[in-house]
Design an enzyme around this catalytic site. Structure first.
Site, mmCIF file in Angstrom:
data_model
loop_
_atom_site.group_PDB
_atom_site.id
_atom_site.type_symbol
_atom_site.label_atom_id
_atom_site.label_comp_id
_atom_site.label_asym_id
_atom_site.label_seq_id
_atom_site.Cartn_x
_atom_site.Cartn_y
_atom_site.Cartn_z
ATOM 1 N N GLU A 244 -5.234 -43.831 39.990
ATOM 2 C CA GLU A 244 -5.673 -42.521 40.493
ATOM 3 C C GLU A 244 -4.968 -41.388 39.765
ATOM 4 O O GLU A 244 -3.909 -41.542 39.193
ATOM 5 C CB GLU A 244 -5.420 -42.386 41.983
ATOM 6 N N GLU B 18 -1.627 -43.536 38.252
ATOM 7 C CA GLU B 18 -2.763 -43.689 37.321
ATOM 8 C C GLU B 18 -3.090 -45.158 37.016
ATOM 9 O O GLU B 18 -3.815 -45.461 36.082
ATOM 10 C CB GLU B 18 -2.585 -42.848 36.030
#
Lengths: 371, 371
Positions: A190, A333
Site C-alpha cells: 500500500e 508498499e
C-alpha cells in the site's frame, strides 16, 4: 460493538456471497503434507517454520505437493483526509509521486520484486493529487472510489456505499489475479500518506486496544506529530464510537480506500485458494478486517514480518499470526511481504522436489529418538 | 588459554600470510553508502536490517553500489570419531549418503539454492564411508584430510599438521571461488554425523562457556543420547584442557576437518572481500575460529539465522553478530544461509537500483523530523 453484531441489511449481496464462498484450508491435506515431510531427507522437523508454511500451502491448495509461486505484489494507493491534521512526516502529494515511481520501477518494492521474480501491480483507489503524466501503464489499474477520504476528525471518512465499493474492487481484482491470471500468492502492499493513522484507528476500533498501543511514528513524524497522531486516533474512536452499529460502520468512519480494497483482495484471494501475504501495519489492518468479516479467511494468510510500529504486533496477535521476518522494516508498499516470498516458494519447493530417505538411499535414525 | 596466547611456531607461513592479508571492511565506504541510502525514495532508515547489510557490503567491496551476488553454497563434509560414542541420532554412513544426495540435487540445500539462484559445491574433507558410485562430479571436490577424525574422548581428534591442512584447503578454495570464479557471497554449509558435538566442544573451548550451555539435540538425539553428548563435551574439555597451549591445539584436539576447512574458507573469503554467510551451529563455530585466528575477518561475516541449538546463540554473541532470520531451523548443510541469500542480494540491489528523491521527483518530509 461485539464481534457478532449483525451487519445492517445494506451490505451488497455480491459481498455477502463472496464471504460465504470462502472455505478454510483443509487440515487433511496439511496432515498428508506432514507425513510427506517426515519422509524427506532431513531430520524430522528440522526446517521449522518452512515446514509450517508448506503444510499451510498444502491445506490451501488441497495437494501434498503445493506450489508457492507465481506471486503478485499488489500495491493499493489512496489518500487520507486526516493527513491535513499533521499526522505524517510527508505531504499528501507524495502518494501520487510514489505511484509514478512504482510505475517507473524505481521504488524499493520494485527492486525487491525483481530480485525474487514477483510481478507488481499498482491500483489507484483514490489518489488526491496525480502528478503530470501518471496514467496508462500495463501495471496500473484505475479504480478510484473518490479523491481520497474525508478527514475522519470532522465526520465519516467515507460513506458506507464507498466502503462496500472499495471492498468490491479488491474482490474483483482477486478474481482477476488469483483466478484468470493464476497467481498463487498475493502480497499486500500500500501507499497513502496518512494511512498508518487510519490503520491504527481501525485496529483500535476492531480490537479494543487503546490509541497509545497502536500509534507509532509511521514514516517518521517528530514528537509533536506523534502526539497529534495519538490524539487523532483517540478522538476518532471517541467521536465515532457512540454511533457505530456494525463493522462496516467502523470501516466507513475511520477507514481508507486502499485499506478496504486490500481487505477485499484478501477475502477474494482466500476464496480463490491463493495465499495472502500480509506486509506491515496497514496490510495487517486489511487482514484483520477480512478476518472479522470472514473468520475462515484467516487460514489463507501469513504474516511476512513484524515491524517496529506498535500496532503491528497488536494486529498480528489479534489474528493469531506469527511473523516470518523481524528486520526492523517500516517502509510498507509491500516490501516486507516481497522479502518473504522466497521463503514461501521454498516451503512449497521442499514438498515438491526433495528426495525421500527411501528414494535417496539414506539411512534413518539409529533408534527411537525424540523429535 | 588466553585469547592472545602466542601460537607455537609450527604454523605454516602460508596460513600466517593469509591471515595477515585480511583487511577489515572500510567504514568510509559504509558512510558513503549511508549517505546514498538517505537519498533513496523511502523514509530514512525504513528498511532496517537491509540497510545495515547494504552498508556492510559497501564497506567490504569498497563501493557505494555493491553487488550481493553471485552466491555459492559450499557444503564441506567429513566424519567424526566421536560419533562412536552415541552422540547422534544417525549412523556415520549418513554423511556419505547425504553427499551423494547433494550431488543428485535431492537435498534441502539443493532445493533452496535452486530457488534463489545460488550454486552448490560439495567438498569431501574426510568422509569415513563413501557409498558406491560417489565420485567424479562437477560440483564435487575431493580434499580428504583423513578418513574422519579420531574420537576425541580417547585422544586428539587430529594432528596439528592435519588442522593446518584442513584450514589450508579452505583458504585455497576461497581463492578459487571468490578469486577466479568471482563469487561475491560464500554461504557456509556442512555435513558430518557427530559434528554438532565437535562444534559444541570448540565453542565451549574458545568462549569458556560450559558444556551444558552449548550442547543441544543436534539432529534429534533422545534423552540418553543428549546426556551422553553433554558428558562427551565436558569430558573432552577436561581431558584436553590441561595440555592446550594455543588455539590451534584446541582445533586439533576437538575439531573436525569440515569445520576447520570452513574456518579457512571464511578467512580466505574475507581476504578476497567476499561476504561470508554463516548458517547454524557448526558454521558458527567455523566463523568463531576464523575470528579468533584473525579478528579482522569478523567484519566480512553475517549470521543468516538463529536456530534452537543453545550453542548457536553463544557463538553469535561471542562474535557480536545479530541473526537475520529466526525460523526454528536446525538442519544445517547451509540451508539457513541459503535462505538469507535473497536478503543479501536485495540489500545491494537497493543501493544500486532505487531511485532518489531528486531523480524520481518525490517530495521530501514536510519539516524537521525524527529518525
Amino acid at each position: 460493538l461485539s464481534d457478532d453484531a449483525p451487519a445492517r441489511p445494506d451490505v451488497p449481496a455480491a459481498i455477502d456471497e463472496s464471504i460465504a464462498a470462502v472455505e478454510p484450508p483443509d487440515p487433511s491435506w496439511a496432515a498428508r503434507a506432514a507425513a510427506r515431510q517426515g519422509r524427506l531427507t532431513m531430520p524430522a522437523g528440522s526446517l521449522g517454520r518452512l515446514l509450517d508454511l508448506g503444510r499451510q500451502l498444502a491445506a490451501i491448495q488441497r495437494t501434498e505437493r503445493p506450489c508457492g509461486h507465481p506471486a503478485l505484489v499488489a500495491v493499493f494507493a489512496a489518500d487520507h483526509g486526516v493527513a491535513e491534521a499533521g499526522v505524517s512526516a510527508y505531504p499528501s502529494e507524495v502518494t501520487g509521486q510514489m505511484v509514478a515511481n512504482y510505475l517507473r520501477g524505481g521504488a524499493a518494492v520494485n527492486v525487491l520484486a525483481r530480485r525474487v521474480g514477483a510481478d507488481v501491480r499498482v491500483v489507484d483507489l483514490g489518489i488526491a493529487r496525480r502528478p503530470d503524466g501518471l496514467g496508462a501503464h500495463d501495471a496500473f489499474l484505475e479504480r478510484p472510489i473518490g479523491p481520497g477520504t474525508r478527514n475522519f476528525l470532522r465526520g465519516p471518512a467515507m460513506t458506507r456505499a464507498q466502503a462496500f465499493e472499495a471492498v468490491r474492487v479488491g474482490l474483483d481484482l482477486a478474481d482477476l489475479w488469483a483466478g484468470r491470471d493464476g497467481y498463487r500468492v498475493l502480497a499486500l502492499g500500500e501507499m497513502g500518506i496518512g494511512n498508518t493513522t487510519a490503520a491504527a484507528a481501525l485496529i483500535a476500533a476492531l480490537t479494543g486496544a487503546p490509541a497509545v498501543a497502536v500509534v507509532g511514528r509511521g514514516t517518521g513524524v517528530d514528537d509533536r506529530g506523534y502526539r497529534r497522531k495519538c490524539a487523532a486516533v483517540a478522538d476518532a474512536l471517541e467521536r465515532h464510537g457512540a454511533d457505530v452499529v456494525d463493522v462496516w460502520d467502523w470501516l466507513s468512519r475511520v477507514g481508507g480506500f486502499e485499506i478496504l480494497g486490500l481487505a477485499g483482495l484478501a477475502l477474494g484471494a482466500s476464496r480463490r485458494r491463493a495465499l495472502v501475504v500480509l506486509d506491515g501495519l496497514i496490510s495487517g489492518a486489511a487482514g484483520l478486517i477480512a478476518a472479522r468479516l470472514c473468520p475462515a479467511a484467516t487460514g489463507s494468510m501469513v504474516a511476512a514480518h513484524l515491524g517496529p510500529e506498535p500496532g503491528h504486533r497488536v494486529v498480528l496477535d489479534a489474528m493469531g499470526l506469527a511473523p516470518l521476518l523481524d528486520l526492523g522494516l517500516r517502509l510498507g508498499e509491500g516490501t516486507g511481504a516481497t522479502l518473504a516470498l522466497p521463503l514461501i516458494a521454498s516451503a512449497a519447493d521442499l514438498l515438491r522436489d526433495m528426495a525421500t530417505f527411501d528414494s535417496a538411499g539414506v539411512s534413518g535414525p539409529v533408534g527411537p529418538q525424540t523429535e
